[in-house]
Design a protein around this motif. Structure first.
Motif, PDB file in Angstrom:
ATOM      1  N   PRO A 114       0.769  -0.990  -0.191  1.00  0.00           N
ATOM      2  CA  PRO A 114       0.043  -0.018  -0.025  1.00  0.00           C
ATOM      3  C   PRO A 114       0.795   1.281  -0.193  1.00  0.00           C
ATOM      4  N   PHE A 115       0.174   2.314  -0.531  1.00  0.00           N
ATOM      5  CA  PHE A 115       1.117   3.664  -0.307  1.00  0.00           C
ATOM      6  C   PHE A 115       1.692   3.963   0.791  1.00  0.00           C
ATOM      7  N   ASP A 116       1.000   3.643   2.077  1.00  0.00           N
ATOM      8  CA  ASP A 116       1.512   4.138   3.266  1.00  0.00           C
ATOM      9  C   ASP A 116       2.728   3.433   3.763  1.00  0.00           C
ATOM     10  N   VAL A 117       2.649   2.062   3.365  1.00  0.00           N
ATOM     11  CA  VAL A 117       3.907   1.244   3.620  1.00  0.00           C
ATOM     12  C   VAL A 117       5.006   1.464   2.554  1.00  0.00           C
ATOM     13  N   TYR A 118       4.758   1.909   1.369  1.00  0.00           N
ATOM     14  CA  TYR A 118       5.673   2.503   0.490  1.00  0.00           C
ATOM     15  C   TYR A 118       6.376   3.787   0.909  1.00  0.00           C
ATOM     16  N   VAL A 119       5.856   4.591   1.435  1.00  0.00           N
ATOM     17  CA  VAL A 119       6.293   5.928   2.248  1.00  0.00           C
ATOM     18  C   VAL A 119       7.179   5.646   3.441  1.00  0.00           C
ATOM     19  N   TYR A 120       6.872   4.614   4.098  1.00  0.00           N
ATOM     20  CA  TYR A 120       7.484   4.111   5.309  1.00  0.00           C
ATOM     21  C   TYR A 120       8.906   3.684   4.905  1.00  0.00           C
ATOM     22  N   TYR A 121       8.750   2.515   3.745  1.00  0.00           N
ATOM     23  CA  TYR A 121       9.871   1.978   3.455  1.00  0.00           C
ATOM     24  C   TYR A 121      10.879   3.179   2.967  1.00  0.00           C
ATOM     25  N   LEU A 122      10.541   4.083   2.044  1.00  0.00           N
ATOM     26  CA  LEU A 122      11.193   5.103   1.502  1.00  0.00           C
ATOM     27  C   LEU A 122      12.040   5.883   2.515  1.00  0.00           C
ATOM     28  N   VAL A 123      11.297   6.244   3.448  1.00  0.00           N
ATOM     29  CA  VAL A 123      11.745   7.043   4.599  1.00  0.00           C
ATOM     30  C   VAL A 123      12.858   6.419   5.357  1.00  0.00           C
ATOM     31  N   GLU A 124      12.633   5.164   5.826  1.00  0.00           N
ATOM     32  CA  GLU A 124      13.416   4.412   6.595  1.00  0.00           C
ATOM     33  C   GLU A 124      14.613   3.928   5.942  1.00  0.00           C
ATOM     34  N   CYS A 125      14.687   3.670   4.795  1.00  0.00           N
ATOM     35  CA  CYS A 125      15.638   3.399   3.936  1.00  0.00           C
ATOM     36  C   CYS A 125      16.582   4.451   3.576  1.00  0.00           C
ATOM     37  N   ALA A 126      16.189   5.502   3.329  1.00  0.00           N
ATOM     38  CA  ALA A 126      16.825   6.811   3.313  1.00  0.00           C
ATOM     39  C   ALA A 126      17.598   7.001   4.660  1.00  0.00           C
ATOM     40  N   PHE A 127      16.691   6.880   5.692  1.00  0.00           N
ATOM     41  CA  PHE A 127      17.582   7.126   6.893  1.00  0.00           C
ATOM     42  C   PHE A 127      18.718   5.952   7.231  1.00  0.00           C
ATOM     43  N   TYR A 128      18.531   5.019   6.863  1.00  0.00           N
ATOM     44  CA  TYR A 128      19.782   3.873   7.104  1.00  0.00           C
ATOM     45  C   TYR A 128      20.871   4.307   6.181  1.00  0.00           C
ATOM     46  N   ILE A 129      20.679   4.584   5.084  1.00  0.00           N
ATOM     47  CA  ILE A 129      21.643   4.768   3.997  1.00  0.00           C
ATOM     48  C   ILE A 129      22.241   6.134   4.622  1.00  0.00           C
ATOM     49  N   SER A 130      21.589   7.206   4.949  1.00  0.00           N
ATOM     50  CA  SER A 130      22.349   8.451   5.424  1.00  0.00           C
ATOM     51  C   SER A 130      23.253   8.235   6.902  1.00  0.00           C
ATOM     52  N   ALA A 131      22.307   7.346   7.584  1.00  0.00           N
ATOM     53  CA  ALA A 131      23.110   6.896   8.848  1.00  0.00           C
ATOM     54  C   ALA A 131      24.405   6.039   8.646  1.00  0.00           C
ATOM     55  N   THR A 132      24.609   5.297   7.627  1.00  0.00           N
ATOM     56  CA  THR A 132      25.631   4.496   7.139  1.00  0.00           C
ATOM     57  C   THR A 132      26.745   5.697   6.587  1.00  0.00           C
ATOM     58  N   ILE A 133      26.207   6.447   5.827  1.00  0.00           N
ATOM     59  CA  ILE A 133      27.127   7.349   5.534  1.00  0.00           C
ATOM     60  C   ILE A 133      27.739   8.126   6.368  1.00  0.00           C
ATOM     61  N   THR A 134      27.027   8.914   7.384  1.00  0.00           N
ATOM     62  CA  THR A 134      27.682   9.665   8.597  1.00  0.00           C
ATOM     63  C   THR A 134      28.411   8.717   9.655  1.00  0.00           C
ATOM     64  N   HIS A 135      27.863   7.490   9.650  1.00  0.00           N
ATOM     65  CA  HIS A 135      28.779   6.611  10.522  1.00  0.00           C
ATOM     66  C   HIS A 135      30.080   6.161   9.857  1.00  0.00           C
ATOM     67  N   VAL A 136      30.288   6.186   8.813  1.00  0.00           N
ATOM     68  CA  VAL A 136      31.614   6.005   8.429  1.00  0.00           C
ATOM     69  C   VAL A 136      32.381   7.271   8.319  1.00  0.00           C
ATOM     70  N   ALA A 137      31.673   8.295   7.714  1.00  0.00           N
ATOM     71  CA  ALA A 137      32.277   9.512   7.597  1.00  0.00           C
ATOM     72  C   ALA A 137      32.853  10.331   8.650  1.00  0.00           C
ATOM     73  N   LYS A 138      31.888  10.426   9.793  1.00  0.00           N
ATOM     74  CA  LYS A 138      32.429  10.924  10.908  1.00  0.00           C
ATOM     75  C   LYS A 138      33.173  10.136  11.860  1.00  0.00           C
ATOM     76  N   THR A 139      33.215   9.097  11.796  1.00  0.00           N
ATOM     77  CA  THR A 139      34.202   8.309  12.731  1.00  0.00           C
ATOM     78  C   THR A 139      35.743   8.231  12.021  1.00  0.00           C
ATOM     79  N   THR A 140      36.545   8.649  12.398  1.00  0.00           N
ATOM     80  CA  THR A 140      38.193   8.551  12.210  1.00  0.00           C
ATOM     81  C   THR A 140      38.511   7.231  12.370  1.00  0.00           C
ATOM     82  N   ALA A 141      39.612   6.850  12.011  1.00  0.00           N
ATOM     83  CA  ALA A 141      39.903   5.579  12.413  1.00  0.00           C
ATOM     84  C   ALA A 141      40.729   5.405  13.813  1.00  0.00           C
TER      85      ALA A 141
END
Length: 296
Positions: A114-141
């Motif tokens: 359903p459309f509400d599920v589609y929006v839910y997927y889009l938002v959560e997936c975008a968040f986890y991609i952005s979280a992965t990017i910031t997790h790698v980019a903001k954490t130095t060795a």
């Protein structure tokens, strides 16, 4: 006007473009909210201490907590709005029932979401991609702690599960995974902010609430409502032959990886609580990570 009951047909090209755009928007929202959080951080007692190196670091932590608290709270409310209106929220066996009331036979493809599920997927997936990017980019060795790899594996496993469940069509499983893993995080971020503002009693209440909700949702409801249903109900109700495809093994391995990570974090959380009770220590630190952005 788009009806929330309409279904959305999977289209890889369209979904990839929308996901990329949503990820950019999510990163911009994070930047904006963290800037506002930095203003809020000026009220923290740490800013009364002059010429202290931890002042800037503390302000950064507060602004990040403001962002995560904002996202998790909104995601939790919207997720509840979505899943509470679905039959599988109350009975996990209904995750394997088609819209017409019949089981899908030897295929796990349950139809378009359903459309509400589609929006839910889009938002959560975008968040986890952005979280992965910031997790790698903001954490130095140099700053990577023992939890860095665990958190990275968690993000990647969650992303893989979300994306695969959408394209294969097992979106009821995906929505329940997202919802159950969002339940405890607002309590954690609120407790962190209370700790930064030296509200010890309220902070302890927040951490205890976080720990309780974490254990109930991730170590009780998640394995019982989601993992068991994916491993057992799916076979009994859909009569799926595991040789029909590798997705059964792939999906359940991801579910078990997430469950194992939840168990590891539970040990860390319990250790922190025991330390508080036995030693009268300060409210436990978020042992999962300084810069973690989990479901999660």
């Amino acid at each position: 006007m788009i009806e929330w009951t309409m279904t959305v047909h999977a289209d890889f090209s369209r979904d990839a473009v929308l996901l990329a755009a949503s990820t950019v928007v999510m990163l911009l929202l994070q930047l904006l909210v963290e800037r506002l959080g930095a203003v809020f951080a000026r009220l923290a007692p740490v800013h009364k201490i002059k010429d202290k190196p931890q002042t800037k670091a503390m302000a950064k932590k507060i602004s990040e907590s403001v962002w995560r608290f904002t996202f998790y709270s909104c995601a939790l409310m919207y997720g509840f709005h979505v899943v509470s209106r679905k039959d599988y929220f109350y009975n996990s066996k209904n995750m394997w029932v088609l819209a017409d009331g019949f089981y899908p036979g030897k295929s796990w493809i349950l139809g378009n979401p359903p459309f509400d599920v589609y929006v839910y997927y889009l938002v959560e997936c975008a968040f986890y991609i952005s979280a992965t990017i910031t997790h790698v980019a903001k954490t130095t060795a140099a700053a990577r702690n023992k939890d860095y790899t665990i958190m990275l594996v968690h993000h990647l496993a969650t992303l893989s599960l979300i994306m695969s469940s959408y394209f294969i069509g097992t979106w009821p499983v995906g929505t329940m995974v997202m919802f159950l893993h969002d339940c405890c995080d607002p309590f954690l971020e609120m407790a962190k902010m209370l700790k930064y503002f030296n509200r010890t009693t309220a902070c302890l209440f927040g951490f205890w609430s976080f720990g309780l909700v974490f254990i109930v949702t991730r170590l009780v409801l998640y394995p019982y409502h989601v993992v068991y249903s994916a491993m057992v109900d799916s076979m009994q109700l859909t009569h799926l032959d595991p040789l029909y495809g590798l997705f059964w093994y792939f999906a359940n391995c991801l579910l078990m990886v997430i469950l194992a990570l939840n168990a590891i974090w539970t040990i860390f959380i319990i250790r922190g609580f025991v330390k508080v009770v036995l030693q009268g220590a300060a409210p436990p630190h978020d042992t999962r990570s300084d810069d973690e952005t989990s479901l999660s």
